[in-house]
Design a protein around this motif. Structure first.
Motif, PDB file in Angstrom:
ATOM      1  N   GLU A  77       1.963  17.240  31.132  1.00 27.38           N
ATOM      2  CA  GLU A  77       1.099  16.977  29.977  1.00 27.38           C
ATOM      3  C   GLU A  77       1.428  15.630  29.340  1.00 27.38           C
ATOM      4  O   GLU A  77       1.052  15.365  28.200  1.00 27.38           O
ATOM      5  CB  GLU A  77       1.233  18.102  28.955  1.00 27.38           C
ATOM      6  N   SER A 124      -5.800  20.392  24.830  1.00 28.19           N
ATOM      7  CA  SER A 124      -4.808  19.930  25.797  1.00 28.19           C
ATOM      8  C   SER A 124      -4.981  18.432  25.981  1.00 28.19           C
ATOM      9  O   SER A 124      -6.036  17.868  25.660  1.00 28.19           O
ATOM     10  CB  SER A 124      -4.989  20.645  27.134  1.00 28.19           C
ATOM     11  N   HIS A 128     -11.432  26.316  27.869  1.00 31.93           N
ATOM     12  CA  HIS A 128      -9.976  26.159  27.868  1.00 31.93           C
ATOM     13  C   HIS A 128      -9.438  26.505  26.485  1.00 31.93           C
ATOM     14  O   HIS A 128      -9.998  26.088  25.470  1.00 31.93           O
ATOM     15  CB  HIS A 128      -9.582  24.727  28.233  1.00 31.93           C
ATOM     16  N   THR A 140      -6.037  26.784  23.721  1.00 32.98           N
ATOM     17  CA  THR A 140      -4.655  26.532  23.332  1.00 32.98           C
ATOM     18  C   THR A 140      -4.306  27.546  22.253  1.00 32.98           C
ATOM     19  O   THR A 140      -5.177  27.986  21.495  1.00 32.98           O
ATOM     20  CB  THR A 140      -4.447  25.106  22.775  1.00 32.98           C
ATOM     21  N   ASN A 151       2.778  24.855  20.050  1.00 30.21           N
ATOM     22  CA  ASN A 151       1.870  25.304  21.105  1.00 30.21           C
ATOM     23  C   ASN A 151       2.575  26.263  22.054  1.00 30.21           C
ATOM     24  O   ASN A 151       3.716  26.022  22.460  1.00 30.21           O
ATOM     25  CB  ASN A 151       1.344  24.085  21.871  1.00 30.21           C
ATOM     26  N   PRO A 199       1.609  27.943  25.618  1.00 32.27           N
ATOM     27  CA  PRO A 199       0.680  28.086  26.750  1.00 32.27           C
ATOM     28  C   PRO A 199       0.553  29.521  27.255  1.00 32.27           C
ATOM     29  O   PRO A 199      -0.536  29.935  27.670  1.00 32.27           O
ATOM     30  CB  PRO A 199       1.290  27.168  27.822  1.00 32.27           C
ATOM     31  N   GLN A 246      -2.873  31.714  27.758  1.00 38.23           N
ATOM     32  CA  GLN A 246      -3.305  32.400  28.979  1.00 38.23           C
ATOM     33  C   GLN A 246      -3.717  33.834  28.676  1.00 38.23           C
ATOM     34  O   GLN A 246      -4.701  34.341  29.230  1.00 38.23           O
ATOM     35  CB  GLN A 246      -2.184  32.377  30.013  1.00 38.23           C
TER      36      GLN A 246
END
Length: 367
Positions: free
Chosen positions: A34, A110, A211, A213, A224, A226, A230
Motif C-alpha cells: 500500500e 485504499s 471496495h 475500508t 484501519n 483490513p 473483509q
C-alpha cells in the motif's frame, strides 16, 4: 522502465525497494504493497553498482519471502536473482503513490482507489457507522482506545464484526474526510441517527466501487483494519445475494416476503423467527411477512418515534429516514423497512403529516 544511474526502484513481490546513490553512501527506503514506508536507512558500499548494493540491502530485509531458512550465501544469491528479474519503477511515481498512501486513509479509501479516483476524495462514497452491540460481553470494549485494548488483550487485538451492529449509512460529499464524518456525528447529528455520538471504539466503514475500508475510531484519529473490512465485504455480498434471492422468489411466485435482520457472526446470517421459505437459499432462511401496525407518532428528545403493534405486542420504536426510505428501529437495530413491512397509505400519510408539523414548529422556534 529505464534504470536511473543514481536511483532505482525495484518491485519485489508485494514490496518496493528504492535505492539512491549520494556523494558518500547509498540511501534506501522500503515500502509495502500500500506504498507505506516500513524501513529505510543508509548503506556504505563504495565502488559497487547500484544493482549490486540493492541486492545486498534486499538480502538483509526480514520480509524477504522464501528466505526464512536460507544461510547467508543462499540468501545473498536469492536476493541477487530477485533484483535482476524485478520490474523497476520511476522514483517520482513511487513518491506519488506514497503520498496517496498517506492521504487516502483520511478519505476512507485504499491507496489504489485514491489513485484511481485521481488523487481526490470523490462524492458518492458510502459510509456505514458500526457501534458495539449492547450486552455485558462488550462492556470492556466500549469507548476504549486501541493502546489500552492491545495492552490488556495482546498486541494482536483487532475489532471483530460479530461484536458490532450497523446503526447508520450515508453518502459522503466531494472532498469529505473521516474527520468530517466524526464532526458531523458529534456536532450536527442527523435527525435520522439513533446511535450515540461517534466515539472511540466505533467503526466507520467506507465503500467505494465495491471496495470497503474499516476505520476504528481511536483516541486520536482512525486506525484501519483490513480484516474487518473483509468481514464487512463478505457480509454485504451475502446480504445482496439474500435480497436477490428474495426478489427472484417473489417475482416467480407473485409474493411479497419480509426480511428481519438478525445477528451476523462467524456462521453468517442467522435464521430469523418465523416460517422458513424452503424455496429460497437454504443458508438464508427468511420470515413470512409479520403482523405490523403503526398506531401513532410522537417526537421525544428530538427523536421521531412510532407506537407500533408487532406480532401482537405494542411498543414505542424510533423512525428514521435513509435514502428515501423509512425504517423502524428498536434502539439502533433496524427491524424492517417501510416497504417490506407493508405500511398502508394511511400510515404513510400519518407519518408525513406528523413529520411536517414538527419541522414547521422547529422552523418557527429557530426564527
Amino acid at each position: 522502465m529505464v534504470e536511473n544511474e543514481k536511483e532505482v526502484v525495484f518491485q519485489i513481490g508485494a514490496h518496493f525497494l528504492a535505492v539512491q546513490e549520494t556523494s558518500e553512501e547509498y540511501e534506501y527506503s522500503v515500502y509495502d504493497a500500500e506504498y507505506k514506508l516500513i524501513d529505510g536507512g543508509q548503506y556504505e558500499a563504495a565502488g559497487k553498482s547500484l544493482r549490486a548494493v540493492s541486492a545486498e540491502i534486499l538480502a538483509s530485509e526480514p520480509w524477504l519471502n522464501g528466505a526464512e531458512h536460507m544461510d547467508t550465501l543462499q540468501r545473498a544469491a536469492y536476493a541477487t536473482s530477485l533484483v535482476n528479474a524485478a520490474a523497476t519503477l520511476e522514483h517520482e511515481e513511487l513518491l506519488r503513490r506514497a503520498d496517496a498512501a498517506h492521504y487516502a486513509p483520511l478519505t476512507g479509501m485504499s491507496a489504489s482507489d485514491y489513485l484511481e479516483a485521481g488523487e481526490k476524495a470523490p462524492a458518492g462514497r458510502k459510509f456505514h457507522i458500526y457501534q458495539l452491540k449492547s450486552g455485558e460481553e462488550n462492556h470492556l470494549l466500549r469507548f476504549c482506545g486501541l493502546d489500552v485494548l492491545q495492552r490488556e488483550r495482546g498486541m494482536g487485538f483487532a475489532p471483530e464484526l460479530k461484536n458490532y451492529e450497523l446503526v447508520y449509512s450515508g453518502v459522503m460529499k466531494d472532498g469529505e474526510t473521516l474527520e468530517d464524518i466524526y464532526s458531523q456525528f458529534n456536532v450536527d447529528l442527523p435527525k435520522d441517527f439513533f446511535g450515540h455520538s461517534l466515539s472511540v471504539s466505533d467503526v466507520v466503514a467506507v465503500e467505494w466501487k465495491g471496495h470497503f475500508t474499516a476505520n476504528y475510531v481511536d483516541s486520536i484519529g482512525f486506525q484501519n483494519f483490513p480484516q474487518m473490512a473483509q468481514e464487512i465485504t463478505q457480509q454485504q455480498n451475502e446480504l445482496l445475494s439474500l435480497c436477490q434471492a428474495i426478489a427472484d422468489y417473489d417475482a416467480a411466485h407473485g409474493t411479497e416476503s419480509a426480511f428481519i435482520e438478525y445477528d451476523y457472526d462467524k456462521d453468517g446470517w442467522q435464521p430469523c423467527d418465523g416460517t422458513t421459505l424452503e424455496q429460497l437459499k437454504a443458508s438464508y432462511p427468511q420470515c413470512v411477512k409479520p403482523s405490523f401496525e403503526v398506531l401513532q407518532f410522537r417526537c421525544k428528545d428530538e427523536v421521531y418515534q412510532a407506537q407500533i403493534k408487532f406480532e401482537g405486542k405494542t411498543s414505542w420504536a424510533g423512525m428514521r429516514r435513509q435514502s428515501g426510505q423509512l425504517y423502524v428501529v428498536t434502539g439502533s437495530r433496524v427491524v424492517g423497512d417501510w416497504q417490506r413491512l407493508n405500511f398502508n397509505a394511511q400510515q404513510v400519510a400519518q407519518y408525513e403529516a406528523f413529520l411536517n408539523r414538527h419541522l414547521e414548529q422547529e422552523a418557527c422556534i429557530s426564527r
